[in-house]
Design a protein around this motif. Structure first.
Motif, PDB file in Angstrom:
ATOM      1  N   PRO A 126      -7.376  -4.951  14.726  1.00 35.38           N
ATOM      2  CA  PRO A 126      -6.432  -3.857  14.453  1.00 35.38           C
ATOM      3  C   PRO A 126      -5.254  -3.874  15.433  1.00 35.38           C
ATOM      4  O   PRO A 126      -5.415  -4.137  16.620  1.00 35.38           O
ATOM      5  N   VAL A 164      -2.928  -1.324  11.487  1.00 34.90           N
ATOM      6  CA  VAL A 164      -3.124  -2.310  10.422  1.00 34.90           C
ATOM      7  C   VAL A 164      -4.079  -3.391  10.902  1.00 34.90           C
ATOM      8  O   VAL A 164      -4.079  -3.772  12.065  1.00 34.90           O
ATOM      9  N   SER A 165      -4.909  -3.838   9.983  1.00 31.81           N
ATOM     10  CA  SER A 165      -5.722  -5.038  10.218  1.00 31.81           C
ATOM     11  C   SER A 165      -5.746  -5.814   8.913  1.00 31.81           C
ATOM     12  O   SER A 165      -5.579  -5.251   7.837  1.00 31.81           O
ATOM     13  N   SER A 166      -5.917  -7.131   9.012  1.00 27.80           N
ATOM     14  CA  SER A 166      -5.870  -7.968   7.826  1.00 27.80           C
ATOM     15  C   SER A 166      -6.741  -9.195   8.026  1.00 27.80           C
ATOM     16  O   SER A 166      -6.825  -9.733   9.128  1.00 27.80           O
ATOM     17  N   ASP A 181      -5.942  -8.199  -0.671  1.00 28.03           N
ATOM     18  CA  ASP A 181      -7.328  -8.068  -0.274  1.00 28.03           C
ATOM     19  C   ASP A 181      -7.414  -8.121   1.246  1.00 28.03           C
ATOM     20  O   ASP A 181      -6.861  -9.003   1.887  1.00 28.03           O
ATOM     21  N   GLY A 182      -8.109  -7.180   1.821  1.00 23.62           N
ATOM     22  CA  GLY A 182      -8.349  -7.217   3.252  1.00 23.62           C
ATOM     23  C   GLY A 182      -7.292  -6.557   4.112  1.00 23.62           C
ATOM     24  O   GLY A 182      -7.481  -6.449   5.306  1.00 23.62           O
ATOM     25  N   ARG A 214       0.858  -1.181   0.000  1.00 24.87           N
ATOM     26  CA  ARG A 214       0.000   0.000   0.000  1.00 24.87           C
ATOM     27  C   ARG A 214       0.895   1.231   0.000  1.00 24.87           C
ATOM     28  O   ARG A 214       1.942   1.244   0.625  1.00 24.87           O
ATOM     29  N   ASN A 259      -8.729  -9.613  11.309  1.00 29.59           N
ATOM     30  CA  ASN A 259      -9.098  -8.195  11.264  1.00 29.59           C
ATOM     31  C   ASN A 259      -9.037  -7.498  12.609  1.00 29.59           C
ATOM     32  O   ASN A 259      -9.763  -6.546  12.861  1.00 29.59           O
ATOM     33  N   GLU A 303      -5.919  -3.489   5.641  1.00 32.26           N
ATOM     34  CA  GLU A 303      -6.332  -2.108   5.849  1.00 32.26           C
ATOM     35  C   GLU A 303      -5.260  -1.381   6.644  1.00 32.26           C
ATOM     36  O   GLU A 303      -4.797  -1.875   7.671  1.00 32.26           O
ATOM     37  N   ILE A 304      -4.890  -0.217   6.174  1.00 25.20           N
ATOM     38  CA  ILE A 304      -3.840   0.580   6.805  1.00 25.20           C
ATOM     39  C   ILE A 304      -4.408   1.959   7.123  1.00 25.20           C
ATOM     40  O   ILE A 304      -5.031   2.592   6.273  1.00 25.20           O
ATOM     41  N   LYS A 305      -4.175   2.430   8.344  1.00 24.17           N
ATOM     42  CA  LYS A 305      -4.498   3.799   8.725  1.00 24.17           C
ATOM     43  C   LYS A 305      -3.239   4.396   9.324  1.00 24.17           C
ATOM     44  O   LYS A 305      -2.527   3.745  10.087  1.00 24.17           O
TER      45      LYS A 305
END
Length: 98
Positions: free
Chosen positions: A57, A21-23, A85-86, A6, A55, A88-90
């Motif tokens: 975080p 991060v979550s995955s 896929d899946g 990302r 998922n 997620e980064i903030k």
């Protein structure tokens, strides 16, 4: 095993406080790098971390010291074990210049 990547843009005068991060899948060798907009490495902020699946975080706050950038830059996040896929980064940023 695939590599997920990302890229997130960070504006001039901001520094990175944390990465969340979550995955959906487990990730290994989770790495966070600051790079110029042309891709030149500025600093490796974190490397070698693992993220469990489900998922849930995880927030990484212990990033290495990073010089304040007098330019826009990108945060490159890579990990092994997920096709992308899946993941997620903030990013939590802090303004350091006026």
């Amino acid at each position: 095993i695939a590599t997920a990547q990302r890229e997130l843009s960070v504006k001039f005068g901001y520094t990175i406080e944390a990465v969340k991060v979550s995955s959906a899948n487990a990730l290994t060798n989770f790495k966070v790098e600051a790079r110029t907009t042309s891709g030149t490495l500025i600093a490796t902020l974190m490397a070698g971390k693992n993220v469990t699946s489900g998922n849930v975080p995880i927030e990484f706050k212990n990033l290495s010291d990073m010089p304040i950038q007098l330019q826009d830059y990108k945060l490159w996040v890579t990990a092994v074990g997920n096709g992308g896929d899946g993941m997620e980064i903030k990013v939590v940023t802090k303004k350091v210049l006026f």
